[in-house]
Design a protein around this motif. Structure first.
Motif, PDB file in Angstrom:
ATOM      1  N   ASN A   1     -58.058  31.426  79.558  1.00 22.16           N
ATOM      2  CA  ASN A   1     -59.457  31.025  79.484  1.00 22.16           C
ATOM      3  C   ASN A   1     -59.531  29.517  79.261  1.00 22.16           C
ATOM      4  OD1 ASN A   1     -60.407  33.664  79.783  1.00 22.16           O
ATOM      5  ND2 ASN A   1     -60.066  34.064  77.637  1.00 22.16           N
ATOM      6  N   PHE A   2     -59.002  28.809  80.224  1.00 18.27           N
ATOM      7  CA  PHE A   2     -58.926  27.356  80.146  1.00 18.27           C
ATOM      8  C   PHE A   2     -60.327  26.748  80.120  1.00 18.27           C
ATOM      9  CE2 PHE A   2     -58.921  28.752  84.516  1.00 18.27           C
ATOM     10  CZ  PHE A   2     -59.872  27.945  85.112  1.00 18.27           C
ATOM     11  N   ARG A   3     -60.351  25.470  79.839  1.00 18.04           N
ATOM     12  CA  ARG A   3     -61.557  24.650  79.953  1.00 18.04           C
ATOM     13  C   ARG A   3     -61.138  23.378  80.653  1.00 18.04           C
ATOM     14  NH1 ARG A   3     -61.558  20.691  75.737  1.00 18.04           N
ATOM     15  NH2 ARG A   3     -59.888  21.091  74.256  1.00 18.04           N
ATOM     16  N   PHE A   4     -62.021  22.451  80.810  1.00 18.93           N
ATOM     17  CA  PHE A   4     -61.685  21.168  81.412  1.00 18.93           C
ATOM     18  C   PHE A   4     -61.812  20.079  80.354  1.00 18.93           C
ATOM     19  CE2 PHE A   4     -63.247  23.911  84.822  1.00 18.93           C
ATOM     20  CZ  PHE A   4     -62.119  23.930  85.617  1.00 18.93           C
ATOM     21  N   ASP A   5     -61.167  18.954  80.607  1.00 17.46           N
ATOM     22  CA  ASP A   5     -61.265  17.866  79.636  1.00 17.46           C
ATOM     23  C   ASP A   5     -62.724  17.406  79.545  1.00 17.46           C
ATOM     24  OD1 ASP A   5     -61.781  16.029  81.722  1.00 17.46           O
ATOM     25  OD2 ASP A   5     -59.742  15.277  81.744  1.00 17.46           O
ATOM     26  N   PRO A   6     -63.092  16.675  78.489  1.00 18.71           N
ATOM     27  CA  PRO A   6     -64.498  16.321  78.287  1.00 18.71           C
ATOM     28  C   PRO A   6     -65.151  15.617  79.481  1.00 18.71           C
ATOM     29  CG  PRO A   6     -63.277  15.913  76.288  1.00 18.71           C
ATOM     30  CD  PRO A   6     -62.255  16.264  77.349  1.00 18.71           C
ATOM     31  N   ASP A   7     -64.441  14.690  80.117  1.00 19.89           N
ATOM     32  CA  ASP A   7     -65.023  14.028  81.288  1.00 19.89           C
ATOM     33  C   ASP A   7     -65.237  15.018  82.428  1.00 19.89           C
ATOM     34  OD1 ASP A   7     -65.053  11.586  79.989  1.00 19.89           O
ATOM     35  OD2 ASP A   7     -63.197  10.872  80.922  1.00 19.89           O
ATOM     36  N   GLY A   8     -64.286  15.942  82.590  1.00 23.69           N
ATOM     37  CA  GLY A   8     -64.413  16.958  83.622  1.00 23.69           C
ATOM     38  C   GLY A   8     -65.574  17.902  83.356  1.00 23.69           C
ATOM     39  N   GLU A   9     -65.735  18.310  82.100  1.00 22.75           N
ATOM     40  CA  GLU A   9     -66.871  19.175  81.755  1.00 22.75           C
ATOM     41  C   GLU A   9     -68.191  18.478  82.054  1.00 22.75           C
ATOM     42  OE1 GLU A   9     -66.837  22.296  81.061  1.00 22.75           O
ATOM     43  OE2 GLU A   9     -64.794  22.675  80.363  1.00 22.75           O
ATOM     44  N   ALA A  10     -68.253  17.177  81.739  1.00 20.52           N
ATOM     45  CA  ALA A  10     -69.471  16.416  82.031  1.00 20.52           C
ATOM     46  C   ALA A  10     -69.708  16.326  83.542  1.00 20.52           C
ATOM     47  CB  ALA A  10     -69.386  15.023  81.411  1.00 20.52           C
ATOM     48  N   SER A  11     -68.651  16.108  84.307  1.00 13.18           N
ATOM     49  CA  SER A  11     -68.771  16.049  85.770  1.00 13.18           C
ATOM     50  C   SER A  11     -69.211  17.389  86.349  1.00 13.18           C
ATOM     51  CB  SER A  11     -67.441  15.646  86.416  1.00 13.18           C
ATOM     52  OG  SER A  11     -67.101  14.338  86.069  1.00 13.18           O
ATOM     53  N   LEU A  12     -68.634  18.470  85.833  1.00  8.24           N
ATOM     54  CA  LEU A  12     -69.003  19.798  86.312  1.00  8.24           C
ATOM     55  C   LEU A  12     -70.470  20.093  85.997  1.00  8.24           C
ATOM     56  CD1 LEU A  12     -68.270  22.511  87.607  1.00  8.24           C
ATOM     57  CD2 LEU A  12     -67.392  23.239  85.368  1.00  8.24           C
ATOM     58  N   THR A  13     -70.903  19.795  84.794  1.00 12.79           N
ATOM     59  CA  THR A  13     -72.308  20.013  84.421  1.00 12.79           C
ATOM     60  C   THR A  13     -73.233  19.184  85.295  1.00 12.79           C
ATOM     61  OG1 THR A  13     -71.723  20.573  82.149  1.00 12.79           O
ATOM     62  CG2 THR A  13     -73.983  19.809  82.534  1.00 12.79           C
ATOM     63  N   LYS A  14     -72.882  17.933  85.524  1.00 11.82           N
ATOM     64  CA  LYS A  14     -73.707  17.063  86.377  1.00 11.82           C
ATOM     65  C   LYS A  14     -73.791  17.634  87.793  1.00 11.82           C
ATOM     66  CE  LYS A  14     -74.034  12.315  88.051  1.00 11.82           C
ATOM     67  NZ  LYS A  14     -73.424  10.981  88.055  1.00 11.82           N
ATOM     68  N   TRP A  15     -72.651  18.092  88.332  1.00  7.36           N
ATOM     69  CA  TRP A  15     -72.631  18.684  89.668  1.00  7.36           C
ATOM     70  C   TRP A  15     -73.520  19.931  89.702  1.00  7.36           C
ATOM     71  CZ3 TRP A  15     -71.792  23.205  92.071  1.00  7.36           C
ATOM     72  CH2 TRP A  15     -71.639  23.172  93.455  1.00  7.36           C
ATOM     73  N   MET A  16     -73.398  20.793  88.691  1.00  8.09           N
ATOM     74  CA  MET A  16     -74.204  22.016  88.640  1.00  8.09           C
ATOM     75  C   MET A  16     -75.687  21.689  88.612  1.00  8.09           C
ATOM     76  SD  MET A  16     -71.964  24.262  85.909  1.00  8.09           S
ATOM     77  CE  MET A  16     -73.195  25.572  85.766  1.00  8.09           C
ATOM     78  N   ARG A  17     -76.060  20.736  87.802  1.00  4.66           N
ATOM     79  CA  ARG A  17     -77.482  20.376  87.689  1.00  4.66           C
ATOM     80  C   ARG A  17     -78.032  19.806  88.995  1.00  4.66           C
ATOM     81  NH1 ARG A  17     -77.620  17.796  81.549  1.00  4.66           N
ATOM     82  NH2 ARG A  17     -77.424  19.825  80.487  1.00  4.66           N
ATOM     83  N   ALA A  18     -77.188  19.141  89.762  1.00  4.60           N
ATOM     84  CA  ALA A  18     -77.621  18.556  91.033  1.00  4.60           C
ATOM     85  C   ALA A  18     -77.635  19.562  92.183  1.00  4.60           C
ATOM     86  CB  ALA A  18     -76.711  17.379  91.399  1.00  4.60           C
ATOM     87  N   ASN A  19     -76.834  20.620  92.100  1.00  4.31           N
ATOM     88  CA  ASN A  19     -76.625  21.484  93.267  1.00  4.31           C
ATOM     89  C   ASN A  19     -77.029  22.946  93.103  1.00  4.31           C
ATOM     90  OD1 ASN A  19     -75.046  19.762  95.325  1.00  4.31           O
ATOM     91  ND2 ASN A  19     -74.084  19.325  93.364  1.00  4.31           N
ATOM     92  N   LEU A  20     -77.308  23.383  91.890  1.00  2.00           N
ATOM     93  CA  LEU A  20     -77.587  24.795  91.670  1.00  2.00           C
ATOM     94  C   LEU A  20     -79.010  25.043  91.197  1.00  2.00           C
ATOM     95  CD1 LEU A  20     -74.341  25.929  89.780  1.00  2.00           C
ATOM     96  CD2 LEU A  20     -74.759  25.830  92.246  1.00  2.00           C
ATOM     97  N   THR A  21     -79.501  26.222  91.522  1.00  2.00           N
ATOM     98  CA  THR A  21     -80.748  26.711  90.955  1.00  2.00           C
ATOM     99  C   THR A  21     -80.442  27.995  90.210  1.00  2.00           C
ATOM    100  OG1 THR A  21     -81.309  27.828  93.029  1.00  2.00           O
ATOM    101  CG2 THR A  21     -82.283  25.643  92.652  1.00  2.00           C
TER     102      THR A  21
END
Length: 178
Positions: free
Chosen positions: A99-119
Protein backbone atom coordinates in the motif's frame (compact mmCIF):
# COMPACT_ATOMS: atom_id res chain seq x y z
CA UNK A 1 -24.03 2.65 -17.67
CA UNK A 2 -27.31 1.40 -16.27
CA UNK A 3 -27.21 3.17 -12.90
CA UNK A 4 -27.55 6.84 -12.06
CA UNK A 5 -25.25 8.75 -9.76
CA UNK A 6 -26.33 12.31 -10.22
CA UNK A 7 -24.61 15.42 -11.56
CA UNK A 8 -20.86 15.64 -11.98
CA UNK A 9 -18.85 18.18 -10.06
CA UNK A 10 -15.35 19.62 -10.30
CA UNK A 11 -13.29 19.07 -7.15
CA UNK A 12 -14.07 22.51 -5.72
CA UNK A 13 -17.82 22.36 -6.50
CA UNK A 14 -18.65 19.07 -4.81
CA UNK A 15 -21.48 19.01 -2.30
CA UNK A 16 -20.95 18.12 1.32
CA UNK A 17 -22.50 14.96 2.75
CA UNK A 18 -22.08 12.80 5.82
CA UNK A 19 -24.43 10.07 4.59
CA UNK A 20 -23.64 6.60 3.26
CA UNK A 21 -23.26 6.75 -0.49
CA UNK A 22 -21.50 5.65 -3.63
CA UNK A 23 -19.21 7.94 -5.56
CA UNK A 24 -17.58 7.85 -8.95
CA UNK A 25 -14.70 9.59 -10.66
CA UNK A 26 -14.78 10.47 -14.35
CA UNK A 27 -12.04 11.71 -16.65
CA UNK A 28 -12.59 14.54 -19.11
CA UNK A 29 -10.11 13.42 -21.81
CA UNK A 30 -10.37 9.73 -22.62
CA UNK A 31 -6.80 9.46 -23.94
CA UNK A 32 -5.12 10.83 -20.79
CA UNK A 33 -4.51 7.45 -19.15
CA UNK A 34 -2.92 5.37 -21.88
CA UNK A 35 -2.38 2.41 -21.92
CA UNK A 36 -5.68 2.14 -20.01
CA UNK A 37 -8.74 2.31 -22.21
CA UNK A 38 -11.48 4.52 -20.79
CA UNK A 39 -15.14 4.06 -21.83
CA UNK A 40 -16.87 6.83 -23.77
CA UNK A 41 -18.68 8.14 -20.65
CA UNK A 42 -15.29 8.60 -18.94
CA UNK A 43 -16.04 6.55 -15.82
CA UNK A 44 -12.84 5.49 -14.03
CA UNK A 45 -13.75 4.29 -10.56
CA UNK A 46 -16.71 3.63 -8.27
CA UNK A 47 -16.41 3.50 -4.50
CA UNK A 48 -18.57 3.47 -1.40
CA UNK A 49 -18.41 5.35 1.86
CA UNK A 50 -20.37 4.93 5.02
CA UNK A 51 -18.51 7.89 6.53
CA UNK A 52 -19.79 10.44 4.05
CA UNK A 53 -18.49 12.27 1.04
CA UNK A 54 -16.36 14.66 3.07
CA UNK A 55 -14.27 11.83 4.57
CA UNK A 56 -13.80 9.83 1.35
CA UNK A 57 -12.88 12.61 -1.08
CA UNK A 58 -9.83 11.38 -3.01
CA UNK A 59 -9.16 14.95 -4.18
CA UNK A 60 -8.19 15.81 -0.62
CA UNK A 61 -6.34 12.76 0.71
CA UNK A 62 -3.04 13.59 2.37
CA UNK A 63 -1.42 10.69 0.50
CA UNK A 64 -2.24 7.62 -1.56
CA UNK A 65 -1.36 5.04 1.09
CA UNK A 66 -5.00 4.53 2.04
CA UNK A 67 -6.57 5.10 -1.39
CA UNK A 68 -6.69 2.27 -3.92
CA UNK A 69 -7.98 4.74 -6.51
CA UNK A 70 -5.08 7.17 -6.04
CA UNK A 71 -2.49 4.34 -6.08
CA UNK A 72 -3.88 2.98 -9.36
CA UNK A 73 -4.16 6.43 -10.92
CA UNK A 74 -0.66 7.39 -9.77
CA UNK A 75 0.78 4.12 -11.09
CA UNK A 76 -0.63 4.90 -14.53
CA UNK A 77 0.63 8.49 -14.41
CA UNK A 78 3.97 7.63 -12.74
CA UNK A 79 6.19 8.53 -15.70
CA UNK A 80 4.13 11.49 -16.88
CA UNK A 81 4.07 13.11 -13.43
CA UNK A 82 7.52 11.81 -12.37
CA UNK A 83 6.08 10.14 -9.27
CA UNK A 84 8.32 8.31 -6.79
CA UNK A 85 6.79 5.48 -4.77
CA UNK A 86 7.51 5.17 -1.05
CA UNK A 87 6.35 2.72 1.61
CA UNK A 88 3.04 3.86 3.10
CA UNK A 89 4.67 4.26 6.51
CA UNK A 90 7.88 3.27 8.26
CA UNK A 91 8.21 -0.23 9.63
CA UNK A 92 8.64 -3.77 8.43
CA UNK A 93 4.99 -4.64 7.70
CA UNK A 94 4.57 -5.85 4.11
CA UNK A 95 1.37 -3.80 3.79
CA UNK A 96 3.45 -0.63 4.13
CA UNK A 97 5.06 -1.46 0.77
CA UNK A 98 2.06 -3.03 -0.98
CA UNK A 99 0.00 0.00 0.00
CA UNK A 100 2.61 2.44 -1.19
CA UNK A 101 2.22 6.19 -1.42
CA UNK A 102 4.14 8.79 -3.37
CA UNK A 103 6.64 11.31 -2.09
CA UNK A 104 5.16 14.68 -1.01
CA UNK A 105 5.91 16.42 -4.32
CA UNK A 106 4.40 13.48 -6.20
CA UNK A 107 1.26 13.51 -4.05
CA UNK A 108 0.89 17.23 -4.76
CA UNK A 109 1.36 16.63 -8.50
CA UNK A 110 -1.17 13.79 -8.49
CA UNK A 111 -3.74 15.90 -6.63
CA UNK A 112 -3.19 18.82 -9.00
CA UNK A 113 -3.61 16.50 -12.01
CA UNK A 114 -6.81 15.01 -10.53
CA UNK A 115 -8.30 18.43 -9.86
CA UNK A 116 -7.56 19.52 -13.43
CA UNK A 117 -8.76 16.36 -15.21
CA UNK A 118 -11.42 14.58 -13.15
CA UNK A 119 -15.02 15.14 -12.20
CA UNK A 120 -16.88 13.55 -9.35
CA UNK A 121 -20.40 12.26 -8.77
CA UNK A 122 -22.08 11.04 -5.61
CA UNK A 123 -25.38 9.50 -4.59
CA UNK A 124 -26.61 8.89 -1.06
CA UNK A 125 -27.90 5.34 -0.76
CA UNK A 126 -28.98 4.77 2.83
CA UNK A 127 -27.97 1.55 4.55
CA UNK A 128 -27.36 -0.60 1.47
CA UNK A 129 -24.15 1.04 0.26
CA UNK A 130 -22.14 -2.16 -0.23
CA UNK A 131 -24.85 -3.79 -2.36
CA UNK A 132 -25.38 -0.65 -4.46
CA UNK A 133 -21.63 -0.28 -4.98
CA UNK A 134 -21.27 -3.93 -6.01
CA UNK A 135 -24.14 -3.66 -8.52
CA UNK A 136 -22.85 -0.35 -9.91
CA UNK A 137 -19.33 -1.75 -10.45
CA UNK A 138 -20.69 -4.89 -12.08
CA UNK A 139 -22.98 -2.96 -14.45
CA UNK A 140 -20.62 -0.11 -15.34
CA UNK A 141 -17.23 -1.86 -15.40
CA UNK A 142 -14.94 1.04 -14.38
CA UNK A 143 -11.35 0.33 -15.50
CA UNK A 144 -9.73 1.24 -12.17
CA UNK A 145 -11.98 -1.02 -10.08
CA UNK A 146 -9.83 -4.12 -9.84
CA UNK A 147 -12.36 -6.31 -8.05
CA UNK A 148 -16.10 -6.78 -8.38
CA UNK A 149 -16.17 -7.43 -12.12
CA UNK A 150 -14.17 -9.22 -14.83
CA UNK A 151 -11.98 -6.24 -15.63
CA UNK A 152 -10.01 -6.91 -18.85
CA UNK A 153 -7.51 -4.18 -17.86
CA UNK A 154 -6.88 -5.50 -14.35
CA UNK A 155 -3.59 -7.17 -15.33
CA UNK A 156 -2.22 -3.95 -16.84
CA UNK A 157 -3.20 -1.82 -13.85
CA UNK A 158 -1.70 -4.44 -11.51
CA UNK A 159 1.50 -4.49 -13.61
CA UNK A 160 1.84 -0.71 -13.30
CA UNK A 161 1.14 -0.86 -9.57
CA UNK A 162 3.76 -3.61 -9.22
CA UNK A 163 6.38 -1.18 -10.56
CA UNK A 164 5.53 1.16 -7.69
CA UNK A 165 5.57 -1.71 -5.17
CA UNK A 166 9.07 -2.68 -6.38
CA UNK A 167 10.26 0.90 -6.07
CA UNK A 168 8.83 1.23 -2.55
CA UNK A 169 10.29 -2.18 -1.59
CA UNK A 170 13.74 -1.20 -2.84
CA UNK A 171 13.59 2.07 -0.91
CA UNK A 172 12.45 0.28 2.27
CA UNK A 173 15.27 -2.27 1.98
CA UNK A 174 17.93 0.34 1.31
CA UNK A 175 16.68 2.44 4.25
CA UNK A 176 16.92 -0.57 6.60
CA UNK A 177 20.47 -1.32 5.42
CA UNK A 178 21.66 2.22 5.93
Amino acid sequence: MTFELGPRFRWDERPSSRATGIYAYFIDRLDELLPISVPAHGLLYIGMTDSGLDVRCHFEHAHSGFSTFRRSLGSILKSQLELRALPRSPGKARTNVLNFRFDPDGEASLTKWMRANLTYSYREVGNNGIAVERDAIRSAGPPLNLIGWKNPQRAEVKRLRAICVMEATHLAQSTRQA
